[in-house]
Write an enzyme that holds these catalytic residues in place. Structure first.
Site, PDB file in Angstrom:
ATOM      1  N   GLU A   1       0.830  -1.210   0.000  1.00 17.66           N
ATOM      2  CA  GLU A   1       0.000   0.000   0.000  1.00 17.66           C
ATOM      3  C   GLU A   1       0.865   1.261   0.000  1.00 17.66           C
ATOM      4  O   GLU A   1       0.636   2.179  -0.793  1.00 17.66           O
ATOM      5  CB  GLU A   1      -0.925   0.028   1.225  1.00 17.66           C
ATOM      6  CG  GLU A   1      -1.944  -1.094   1.315  1.00 17.66           C
ATOM      7  CD  GLU A   1      -2.982  -1.062   0.201  1.00 17.66           C
ATOM      8  OE1 GLU A   1      -3.027  -0.076  -0.561  1.00 17.66           O
ATOM      9  OE2 GLU A   1      -3.732  -2.041   0.074  1.00 17.66           O
TER      10      GLU A   1
ATOM     11  N   ASN B   1       1.341   3.920  -3.151  1.00 21.29           N
ATOM     12  CA  ASN B   1       0.982   5.340  -3.033  1.00 21.29           C
ATOM     13  C   ASN B   1       2.095   6.249  -3.558  1.00 21.29           C
ATOM     14  O   ASN B   1       1.815   7.269  -4.181  1.00 21.29           O
ATOM     15  CB  ASN B   1       0.661   5.688  -1.574  1.00 21.29           C
ATOM     16  CG  ASN B   1      -0.749   5.265  -1.200  1.00 21.29           C
ATOM     17  OD1 ASN B   1      -1.542   4.875  -2.050  1.00 21.29           O
ATOM     18  ND2 ASN B   1      -1.064   5.346   0.084  1.00 21.29           N
TER      19      ASN B   1
ATOM     20  N   ARG C   1      -9.263   3.428  -8.157  1.00 16.87           N
ATOM     21  CA  ARG C   1      -8.722   3.369  -6.805  1.00 16.87           C
ATOM     22  C   ARG C   1      -9.864   3.379  -5.794  1.00 16.87           C
ATOM     23  O   ARG C   1     -10.861   4.077  -5.981  1.00 16.87           O
ATOM     24  CB  ARG C   1      -7.774   4.544  -6.537  1.00 16.87           C
ATOM     25  CG  ARG C   1      -6.693   4.748  -7.593  1.00 16.87           C
ATOM     26  CD  ARG C   1      -5.298   4.653  -7.009  1.00 16.87           C
ATOM     27  NE  ARG C   1      -5.018   3.321  -6.494  1.00 16.87           N
ATOM     28  CZ  ARG C   1      -4.545   2.318  -7.230  1.00 16.87           C
ATOM     29  NH1 ARG C   1      -4.295   2.461  -8.493  1.00 16.87           N
ATOM     30  NH2 ARG C   1      -4.315   1.155  -6.674  1.00 16.87           N
TER      31      ARG C   1
HETATM   32  N1  LIG Z   1       2.909   9.133  -0.896  1.00 18.36           N
HETATM   33  C1  LIG Z   1       1.900   9.970  -1.213  1.00 18.36           C
HETATM   34  N2  LIG Z   1       2.139  11.133  -1.861  1.00 18.36           N
HETATM   35  C2  LIG Z   1       1.119  11.979  -2.182  1.00 18.36           C
HETATM   36  N3  LIG Z   1      -0.181  11.730  -1.921  1.00 18.36           N
HETATM   37  C3  LIG Z   1      -0.485  10.585  -1.277  1.00 18.36           C
HETATM   38  C4  LIG Z   1       0.533   9.648  -0.895  1.00 18.36           C
HETATM   39  N4  LIG Z   1      -0.070   8.601  -0.286  1.00 18.36           N
HETATM   40  C5  LIG Z   1      -1.387   8.886  -0.269  1.00 18.36           C
HETATM   41  N5  LIG Z   1      -1.651  10.069  -0.864  1.00 18.36           N
HETATM   42  C6  LIG Z   1      -2.982  10.710  -0.986  1.00 18.36           C
HETATM   43  O1  LIG Z   1      -3.858  10.115  -0.052  1.00 18.36           O
HETATM   44  C7  LIG Z   1      -5.007   9.562  -0.711  1.00 18.36           C
HETATM   45  C8  LIG Z   1      -5.468   8.316   0.027  1.00 18.36           C
HETATM   46  O2  LIG Z   1      -4.515   7.266  -0.066  1.00 18.36           O
HETATM   47  P1  LIG Z   1      -5.017   5.747   0.069  1.00 18.36           P
HETATM   48  O3  LIG Z   1      -3.864   4.855  -0.127  1.00 18.36           O
HETATM   49  O4  LIG Z   1      -5.795   5.615   1.339  1.00 18.36           O
HETATM   50  O5  LIG Z   1      -6.071   5.607  -1.120  1.00 18.36           O
HETATM   51  P2  LIG Z   1      -5.764   5.527  -2.698  1.00 18.36           P
HETATM   52  O6  LIG Z   1      -4.322   5.282  -2.915  1.00 18.36           O
HETATM   53  O7  LIG Z   1      -6.341   6.745  -3.322  1.00 18.36           O
HETATM   54  O8  LIG Z   1      -6.615   4.255  -3.144  1.00 18.36           O
HETATM   55  P3  LIG Z   1      -6.175   2.703  -2.905  1.00 18.36           P
HETATM   56  O9  LIG Z   1      -5.028   2.700  -1.948  1.00 18.36           O
HETATM   57  O10 LIG Z   1      -7.406   2.056  -2.315  1.00 18.36           O
HETATM   58  O11 LIG Z   1      -5.832   2.174  -4.232  1.00 18.36           O
HETATM   59  C9  LIG Z   1      -4.557   9.342  -2.137  1.00 18.36           C
HETATM   60  O12 LIG Z   1      -5.640   9.327  -3.041  1.00 18.36           O
HETATM   61  C10 LIG Z   1      -3.630  10.547  -2.360  1.00 18.36           C
HETATM   62  O13 LIG Z   1      -4.363  11.706  -2.615  1.00 18.36           O
HETATM   63 MG   LIG Z   2      -3.303   3.804  -1.952  1.00 23.05          MG
END
Ligand SMILES: Nc1ncnc2c1ncn2[C@@H]1O[C@H](COP(=O)(O)OP(=O)(O)OP(=O)(O)O)[C@@H](O)[C@H]1O
Ligand SMILES: [Mg+2]
Lengths: 142, 99
Positions: free
Chosen positions: A48, A52, A106
């Site tokens: 995860e 990200n 996502r």
């Molecule tokens: N390393 C990062 N850099 C920039 N933004 C991030 C980062 N990690 C998370 N985010 C932001 O936080 C939001 C939520 O992250 P999360 O992992 O919970 O969900 P997602 O990645 O959008 O979906 P999924 O993990 O279910 O595929 C992301 O949509 C993004 O906007």
């Molecule tokens: Mg994610």
């Protein structure tokens, strides 16, 4: 607090490296005598955090992802996943289940998964500078 | 190795998934499934997870994305035979896996 053992590796944000990153962390964690379920939890949480970095932090570019895994007294494993990407404006909002800026494919569940599969998670981020996710889990069946 | 084997039986399509489903592999599986779905417009798309050994939230995104596509074509998605480890991920998304 000094770790008993630690490794650090850095790799470009290419999706093909996701499998490598979670397997490398799991291989390091094996020394702490984890259960199979704990290993699966760690792999999922690392996947995860690394994903990200690839899909959000370095959305339209390729950048470096640094993973540090450390093993502490009392069988505590600490994983830090750091990027120098776009950063997060509002971390609290980003960590809400179902919140996503990633579009149709996502689920917005990555942080919720990290929270539920690990004992502790800490996220620090600066817009324009990058993000650092710290994941902690106590291992072993005792 | 991660792969999908797709069979069609009348209006039902079954995608037998196996291996590790992360963001990298989800993108590849998505293309293969969507190509067949668009060609056949099945009434039911069954995603079978019995051969899946690892899945992160990208797998949830894969299910939700197929759900949207199939709904827009007037069909439904069924998730079946998820192993125990994968059921935990599914339950966070409140997705039920049938036997
Ligand atoms: N390393 C990062 N850099 C920039 N933004 C991030 C980062 N990690 C998370 N985010 C932001 O936080 C939001 C939520 O992250 P999360 O992992 O919970 O969900 P997602 O990645 O959008 O979906 P999924 O993990 O279910 O595929 C992301 O949509 C993004 O906007
Ligand atoms: Mg994610």
């Amino acid at each position: 607090m000094k770790p008993i053992n630690t490794v650090k590796f850095t790799f470009p944000s290419r999706s093909v490296n996701e499998g490598f990153a979670r397997s490398a962390v799991a291989a390091f964690a094996a020394q702490a005598d984890p259960t199979l379920d704990q290993l699966a939890d760690i792999k999922t949480a690392v996947s995860e955090a690394v994903t990200n970095c690839i899909v959000h932090a370095y959305r339209d570019t390729i950048g470096l992802i640094a993973v540090t895994v450390s093993f502490y007294e009392e069988n505590e494993l600490r994983i830090i996943v750091a990027d120098k990407g776009c950063g997060i404006e509002d971390v609290q909002q980003a960590m809400q289940p179902l919140f996503t800026t990633g579009g149709e494919e996502r689920a917005g569940l990555g942080f919720a998964v990290m929270e539920s599969f690990m004992d502790q998670i800490k996220v620090s981020s600066k817009p324009g500078r990058g993000t650092r996710v710290t994941l902690v889990k106590k291992l072993g069946s005792r | 190795m991660t792969q999908v084997i797709i069979c069609e039986d009348g209006e039902n399509m079954t995608a037998m998934l196996s291996g590790e489903i992360d963001h990298h592999w989800a993108a590849i599986l998505r293309e293969q499934i969507d190509e067949r779905v668009r060609a056949a417009s099945p009434k039911t798309l069954t995603l079978d997870f019995s051969g899946v050994t690892f899945m992160d939230s990208s797998g949830i995104g894969l299910i939700l994305g197929r759900h949207r596509l199939i709904n827009s074509l007037g069909g439904i998605v069924v998730v079946q035979k998820a192993p125990r480890e994968i059921q935990r991920m599914l339950s966070l998304a409140e997705i039920e896996s049938k036997e």
